[in-house]
Design a protein around this motif. Sequence first.
Motif, PDB file in Angstrom:
ATOM      1  N   ARG A 134     -11.906   3.281  25.965  1.00  0.00           N
ATOM      2  CA  ARG A 134     -12.730   3.920  27.003  1.00  0.00           C
ATOM      3  C   ARG A 134     -13.372   2.870  27.893  1.00  0.00           C
ATOM      4  O   ARG A 134     -13.484   3.061  29.123  1.00  0.00           O
ATOM      5  N   SER A 135     -13.788   1.749  27.318  1.00  0.00           N
ATOM      6  CA  SER A 135     -14.376   0.682  28.113  1.00  0.00           C
ATOM      7  C   SER A 135     -13.362   0.132  29.116  1.00  0.00           C
ATOM      8  O   SER A 135     -13.698  -0.153  30.283  1.00  0.00           O
ATOM      9  N   LEU A 136     -12.116  -0.018  28.700  1.00  0.00           N
ATOM     10  CA  LEU A 136     -11.074  -0.492  29.619  1.00  0.00           C
ATOM     11  C   LEU A 136     -10.819   0.523  30.727  1.00  0.00           C
ATOM     12  O   LEU A 136     -10.533   0.145  31.868  1.00  0.00           O
ATOM     13  N   GLY A 182       0.820  -1.194   0.000  1.00  0.00           N
ATOM     14  CA  GLY A 182       0.000   0.000   0.000  1.00  0.00           C
ATOM     15  C   GLY A 182       0.856   1.246   0.000  1.00  0.00           C
ATOM     16  O   GLY A 182       2.080   1.208  -0.170  1.00  0.00           O
ATOM     17  N   ALA A 183       0.195   2.388   0.175  1.00  0.00           N
ATOM     18  CA  ALA A 183       0.914   3.653   0.194  1.00  0.00           C
ATOM     19  C   ALA A 183       1.835   3.725   1.406  1.00  0.00           C
ATOM     20  O   ALA A 183       1.564   3.123   2.437  1.00  0.00           O
ATOM     21  N   PRO A 184       2.951   4.458   1.285  1.00  0.00           N
ATOM     22  CA  PRO A 184       3.841   4.597   2.434  1.00  0.00           C
ATOM     23  C   PRO A 184       3.099   5.146   3.640  1.00  0.00           C
ATOM     24  O   PRO A 184       2.309   6.091   3.538  1.00  0.00           O
ATOM     25  N   ARG A 185       3.344   4.553   4.777  1.00  0.00           N
ATOM     26  CA  ARG A 185       2.636   4.949   5.982  1.00  0.00           C
ATOM     27  C   ARG A 185       3.491   5.858   6.840  1.00  0.00           C
ATOM     28  O   ARG A 185       4.702   5.694   6.927  1.00  0.00           O
ATOM     29  N   ARG A 186       2.853   6.786   7.456  1.00  0.00           N
ATOM     30  CA  ARG A 186       3.535   7.638   8.411  1.00  0.00           C
ATOM     31  C   ARG A 186       3.438   7.015   9.794  1.00  0.00           C
ATOM     32  O   ARG A 186       2.395   6.513  10.186  1.00  0.00           O
ATOM     33  N   THR A 187       4.502   7.078  10.508  1.00  0.00           N
ATOM     34  CA  THR A 187       4.535   6.510  11.845  1.00  0.00           C
ATOM     35  C   THR A 187       3.916   7.487  12.833  1.00  0.00           C
ATOM     36  O   THR A 187       4.262   8.664  12.876  1.00  0.00           O
ATOM     37  N   ALA A 188       3.002   6.993  13.646  1.00  0.00           N
ATOM     38  CA  ALA A 188       2.370   7.851  14.649  1.00  0.00           C
ATOM     39  C   ALA A 188       3.384   8.259  15.695  1.00  0.00           C
ATOM     40  O   ALA A 188       4.215   7.476  16.132  1.00  0.00           O
ATOM     41  N   THR A 189       3.351   9.507  16.074  1.00  0.00           N
ATOM     42  CA  THR A 189       4.278  10.019  17.068  1.00  0.00           C
ATOM     43  C   THR A 189       3.623  10.019  18.430  1.00  0.00           C
ATOM     44  O   THR A 189       2.450   9.679  18.586  1.00  0.00           O
ATOM     45  N   SER A 190       4.397  10.403  19.424  1.00  0.00           N
ATOM     46  CA  SER A 190       3.883  10.400  20.791  1.00  0.00           C
ATOM     47  C   SER A 190       2.763  11.418  20.980  1.00  0.00           C
ATOM     48  O   SER A 190       2.025  11.356  21.950  1.00  0.00           O
ATOM     49  N   THR A 191       2.639  12.375  20.053  1.00  0.00           N
ATOM     50  CA  THR A 191       1.582  13.377  20.165  1.00  0.00           C
ATOM     51  C   THR A 191       0.304  12.940  19.457  1.00  0.00           C
ATOM     52  O   THR A 191      -0.652  13.686  19.428  1.00  0.00           O
ATOM     53  N   SER A 192       0.321  11.741  18.811  1.00  0.00           N
ATOM     54  CA  SER A 192      -0.862  11.254  18.110  1.00  0.00           C
ATOM     55  C   SER A 192      -1.802  10.610  19.117  1.00  0.00           C
ATOM     56  O   SER A 192      -1.845   9.389  19.268  1.00  0.00           O
ATOM     57  N   ALA A 193      -2.553  11.410  19.820  1.00  0.00           N
ATOM     58  CA  ALA A 193      -3.400  10.913  20.897  1.00  0.00           C
ATOM     59  C   ALA A 193      -4.594  10.166  20.337  1.00  0.00           C
ATOM     60  O   ALA A 193      -5.093  10.452  19.241  1.00  0.00           O
ATOM     61  N   LEU A 194      -5.057   9.203  21.115  1.00  0.00           N
ATOM     62  CA  LEU A 194      -6.204   8.393  20.709  1.00  0.00           C
ATOM     63  C   LEU A 194      -7.482   9.211  20.707  1.00  0.00           C
ATOM     64  O   LEU A 194      -8.300   9.127  19.785  1.00  0.00           O
ATOM     65  N   PHE A 195      -7.679  10.028  21.745  1.00  0.00           N
ATOM     66  CA  PHE A 195      -8.883  10.853  21.877  1.00  0.00           C
ATOM     67  C   PHE A 195      -8.529  12.291  21.527  1.00  0.00           C
ATOM     68  O   PHE A 195      -7.583  12.859  22.063  1.00  0.00           O
ATOM     69  N   ASP A 196      -9.314  12.863  20.639  1.00  0.00           N
ATOM     70  CA  ASP A 196      -9.031  14.229  20.202  1.00  0.00           C
ATOM     71  C   ASP A 196     -10.160  15.196  20.532  1.00  0.00           C
ATOM     72  O   ASP A 196     -10.226  16.287  19.996  1.00  0.00           O
ATOM     73  N   ASP A 197     -11.072  14.794  21.377  1.00  0.00           N
ATOM     74  CA  ASP A 197     -12.171  15.684  21.728  1.00  0.00           C
ATOM     75  C   ASP A 197     -12.499  15.504  23.204  1.00  0.00           C
ATOM     76  O   ASP A 197     -11.722  14.932  23.967  1.00  0.00           O
ATOM     77  N   GLY A 198     -13.639  15.997  23.619  1.00  0.00           N
ATOM     78  CA  GLY A 198     -14.038  15.896  25.011  1.00  0.00           C
ATOM     79  C   GLY A 198     -14.300  14.462  25.439  1.00  0.00           C
ATOM     80  O   GLY A 198     -14.386  13.546  24.614  1.00  0.00           O
ATOM     81  N   ILE A 199     -14.422  14.285  26.743  1.00  0.00           N
ATOM     82  CA  ILE A 199     -14.616  12.940  27.292  1.00  0.00           C
ATOM     83  C   ILE A 199     -16.016  12.438  26.962  1.00  0.00           C
ATOM     84  O   ILE A 199     -17.017  13.097  27.229  1.00  0.00           O
ATOM     85  N   ARG A 200     -16.058  11.243  26.357  1.00  0.00           N
ATOM     86  CA  ARG A 200     -17.320  10.566  26.076  1.00  0.00           C
ATOM     87  C   ARG A 200     -17.226   9.135  26.585  1.00  0.00           C
ATOM     88  O   ARG A 200     -16.142   8.579  26.713  1.00  0.00           O
ATOM     89  N   SER A 201     -18.357   8.546  26.852  1.00  0.00           N
ATOM     90  CA  SER A 201     -18.372   7.188  27.383  1.00  0.00           C
ATOM     91  C   SER A 201     -18.130   6.182  26.263  1.00  0.00           C
ATOM     92  O   SER A 201     -18.213   6.511  25.067  1.00  0.00           O
ATOM     93  N   ALA A 202     -17.835   4.937  26.693  1.00  0.00           N
ATOM     94  CA  ALA A 202     -17.661   3.876  25.702  1.00  0.00           C
ATOM     95  C   ALA A 202     -18.935   3.678  24.899  1.00  0.00           C
ATOM     96  O   ALA A 202     -18.894   3.436  23.682  1.00  0.00           O
ATOM     97  N   ALA A 203     -20.093   3.785  25.575  1.00  0.00           N
ATOM     98  CA  ALA A 203     -21.368   3.638  24.867  1.00  0.00           C
ATOM     99  C   ALA A 203     -21.544   4.722  23.811  1.00  0.00           C
ATOM    100  O   ALA A 203     -22.059   4.463  22.709  1.00  0.00           O
ATOM    101  N   ASP A 204     -21.102   5.945  24.131  1.00  0.00           N
ATOM    102  CA  ASP A 204     -21.201   7.029  23.151  1.00  0.00           C
ATOM    103  C   ASP A 204     -20.341   6.736  21.921  1.00  0.00           C
ATOM    104  O   ASP A 204     -20.764   6.969  20.777  1.00  0.00           O
ATOM    105  N   HIS A 205     -19.135   6.244  22.154  1.00  0.00           N
ATOM    106  CA  HIS A 205     -18.257   5.920  21.028  1.00  0.00           C
ATOM    107  C   HIS A 205     -18.822   4.769  20.198  1.00  0.00           C
ATOM    108  O   HIS A 205     -18.713   4.779  18.964  1.00  0.00           O
TER     109      HIS A 205
END
Length: 219
Positions: free
Chosen positions: A141-143, A92-115
């Motif tokens: 979020r569930s974990l 596939g296309a060349p992939r960029r490696t995620a850095t330490s600033t590539s956070a999983l959550f990028d918005d406000g806190i939501r529950s696992a059910a919301d996600h």
Amino acid sequence: MMSTGGLINSVPTPPVTTPRDPAREAAERELSKPLYHQNDPSLFDRALRKFFAWLGDLFDTASGASPGGGFGLLAIIVLVALAVGALWWRLGAPRRTATSTSALFDDGIRSAADHRTAAEAHAAAGRWTEAVQERMRAVVRSLEERTLLDPRPGRTADEAAAEASVSLPDHTAELRAAARVFDDVTYGGRTADADTYARLSALDTTLTRTKPLLTGPTA
């Protein structure tokens, strides 16, 4: 002019001569007039001709050095092109490696059910990349809600998978694979599909039913 016995004697006129340098300069001035250059090739045409001449010389040189001459060189070029195409299709296309600033959550806190609700909405609309992203967030979020992970801003998918593997060692491989999928579609430019989302949804369901190893693996 003198006449003697009926004959006319004339003295020849010497030819007009111009010094060499002034003559050359005059000729250059004359030839520099636009009238003589109306049909000259443009700068682009001249550059293009030089390029094709260089390319032809390069091809001739390579043909002489390769087995089979020009036909052998053409076969080598085709094989290289096929190899590159096969690698592109496989990796596939060349992939960029995620850095330490590539956070999983990028918005406000939501529950696992919301996600999960957001993921299902994206899946129903065929937006598989967004569906995979939301489902992975639901997993993490569930974990956190089960206190298997401590809520920590800035956590990456890879970090979440590594930390969750401590209490869920039987699912280490699946967690790492899910983190890679999340990074690929979020930072690597890849697109998800229905099968990818189905595997991540199955992992989410399985983890919610799995009893964690609270004391950690024994030595």
